[in-house]
Write an enzyme that holds these catalytic residues in place. Structure first.
Site, PDB file in Angstrom:
ATOM      1  N   ASP A  20     -10.626   3.626   4.499  1.00  0.00           N
ATOM      2  CA  ASP A  20     -11.129   2.270   4.291  1.00  0.00           C
ATOM      3  C   ASP A  20     -12.654   2.195   4.253  1.00  0.00           C
ATOM      4  O   ASP A  20     -13.205   1.145   3.921  1.00  0.00           O
ATOM      5  CB  ASP A  20     -10.662   1.374   5.443  1.00  0.00           C
ATOM      6  CG  ASP A  20      -9.399   0.600   5.100  1.00  0.00           C
ATOM      7  OD1 ASP A  20      -9.301   0.129   3.957  1.00  0.00           O
ATOM      8  OD2 ASP A  20      -8.534   0.484   5.976  1.00  0.00           O
ATOM      9  N   GLN A  67      -4.568  -1.096   9.651  1.00  0.00           N
ATOM     10  CA  GLN A  67      -4.577  -2.433   9.056  1.00  0.00           C
ATOM     11  C   GLN A  67      -5.228  -3.443  10.006  1.00  0.00           C
ATOM     12  O   GLN A  67      -4.895  -3.500  11.189  1.00  0.00           O
ATOM     13  CB  GLN A  67      -3.139  -2.859   8.706  1.00  0.00           C
ATOM     14  CG  GLN A  67      -3.039  -4.179   7.952  1.00  0.00           C
ATOM     15  CD  GLN A  67      -3.663  -4.139   6.557  1.00  0.00           C
ATOM     16  OE1 GLN A  67      -3.750  -3.086   5.932  1.00  0.00           O
ATOM     17  NE2 GLN A  67      -4.124  -5.276   6.075  1.00  0.00           N
ATOM     18  N   LYS A  91       0.838  -1.212   0.000  1.00  0.00           N
ATOM     19  CA  LYS A  91       0.000   0.000   0.000  1.00  0.00           C
ATOM     20  C   LYS A  91       0.869   1.257   0.000  1.00  0.00           C
ATOM     21  O   LYS A  91       0.631   2.185  -0.779  1.00  0.00           O
ATOM     22  CB  LYS A  91      -0.934  -0.002   1.230  1.00  0.00           C
ATOM     23  CG  LYS A  91      -2.051  -1.026   1.132  1.00  0.00           C
ATOM     24  CD  LYS A  91      -2.881  -1.136   2.417  1.00  0.00           C
ATOM     25  CE  LYS A  91      -3.897  -2.268   2.288  1.00  0.00           C
ATOM     26  NZ  LYS A  91      -4.759  -2.451   3.458  1.00  0.00           N
TER      27      LYS A  91
HETATM   28  N1  GUN Z   1      -7.326  -6.373   6.262  1.00  0.00           N
HETATM   29  C1  GUN Z   1      -7.796  -7.107   5.214  1.00  0.00           C
HETATM   30  N2  GUN Z   1      -8.313  -6.306   4.272  1.00  0.00           N
HETATM   31  C2  GUN Z   1      -8.177  -5.031   4.723  1.00  0.00           C
HETATM   32  C3  GUN Z   1      -8.525  -3.772   4.173  1.00  0.00           C
HETATM   33  O1  GUN Z   1      -9.088  -3.636   3.089  1.00  0.00           O
HETATM   34  N3  GUN Z   1      -8.207  -2.696   4.947  1.00  0.00           N
HETATM   35  C4  GUN Z   1      -7.605  -2.819   6.162  1.00  0.00           C
HETATM   36  N4  GUN Z   1      -7.359  -1.697   6.853  1.00  0.00           N
HETATM   37  N5  GUN Z   1      -7.284  -3.972   6.697  1.00  0.00           N
HETATM   38  C5  GUN Z   1      -7.559  -5.081   5.974  1.00  0.00           C
END
Ligand code: GUN
Length: 298
Positions: free
Chosen positions: A120, A97, A53
């Site tokens: 998110d 995350q 990311k």
């Molecule tokens: N863990 C698995 N998928 C995601 C996501 O799309 N965003 C975040 N922040 N954590 C995750």
């Protein structure tokens, strides 16, 4: 019949290009989109996701602020960090995350994020707006799935969609996005009876279960569109591993009209949508009508 393969890498590259163009427009107003990324603990998969990311954010011209914290971090520590990021003007998007360590109250951490900075779309305000059909920041993985579906089949109205999985991150928001696209939506989960029969009626199947090759190709309605969200690492023999989806690709490709591969399908779209959400948060903070938000399909 062999399905056409939906190229998530190509679609994500197009979206990242649009993001980078919007970043350049923002530069004319001295705005550099900023994304704060919070990672707690040492989970290897999360570490890989987070570094992908931040790498792609940097490539698109988005500044990132990394907060890597020990697994012992408390809920109170995290909430305090989020409050600091909420008040930091150069941070437009905040990502925590998931999963967080078990002792952390994840919902209360997510609730602390300013909904405007919620990259998110996990905050209850954004979830509520999505359900109400209002303008919302939408979770990245289901948004990526919707973009791939629309590119493959622009006319989604009236189609029967089956979402397998009811997580807050994928299944539930996916179902609402499909509902907004005028699909007739069914959500299946671990307690669903006769999943093969439901699959056999679905024009669209979105599999987000987290179990390798759990959906068999011979369950599918011939000509279905199949979106595979699964990323499962399995033993490939001789000490090697490989990544497979939640759908048994080899059998599904014989029956579907179009299918996303794993890897190279939904995965790349998730990060591209995160970058889009971050840039859109920066666009909103600028309040300049000549710089519009990026929309998923333009
Ligand atoms: N863990 C698995 N998928 C995601 C996501 O799309 N965003 C975040 N922040 N954590 C995750």
């Amino acid at each position: 019949m062999s399905a056409s393969i939906i190229d998530g890498r190509a679609s994500a590259a197009r979206l990242r290009k649009r993001v980078a163009e919007r970043v350049s427009e923002l530069a004319k107003f001295n705005v550099v989109p900023g994304l704060a990324v919070v990672l707690v603990g040492e989970d290897p998969a999360s570490q890989i996701y987070v570094s992908n990311k931040t790498k792609q954010a940097a490539e698109a011209g988005i500044r990132h602020f990394d907060h890597r914290l020990p697994a012992s971090t408390t809920t109170a520590d995290l909430r305090s960090l989020i409050r600091q990021l909420n008040s930091q003007p150069d941070v437009h998007g905040i990502l925590v995350q998931l999963p967080l360590p078990k002792h952390v109250d994840a919902q209360s951490v997510l609730a602390e994020i300013d909904p405007i900075k919620d990259a998110d779309g996990f905050h209850a305000i954004n979830v509520g707006r999505l359900v109400l059909g209002e303008e919302a920041t939408v979770p990245c993985t289901p948004l990526g799935c919707l973009i791939l579906l629309r590119e493959t089949q622009p006319q989604l109205a009236g189609l029967r969609a089956l979402v397998i999985g009811r997580s807050n991150i994928v299944g539930k928001p996916m179902a609402h996005l499909l509902l907004q696209s005028d699909c007739t939506v069914t959500i299946a989960h671990s307690r669903t009876r006769d999943l093969p029969a439901l699959c056999g009626q679905a024009d669209i199947v979105v599999a987000a279960i987290g179990r390798p090759r759990a959906v068999s190709g011979d369950w599918l309605k011939p000509g279905a569109l199949v979106i595979d969200v699964g990323i499962n690492r399995i033993d490939a023999g001789e000490g090697k591993t490989k990544v497979v989806g939640d759908v048994d690709f080899e059998s599904a490709v014989q029956r579907a009209a179009a299918i996303t591969p794993v890897p190279g399908g939904v995965g790349p779209m998730t990060i591209a949508c995160l970058l889009m959400n971050t840039v859109n948060a920066a666009v909103r903070s600028l309040r300049e009508p000549s710089v519009p938000r990026l929309m998923p399909t333009t």
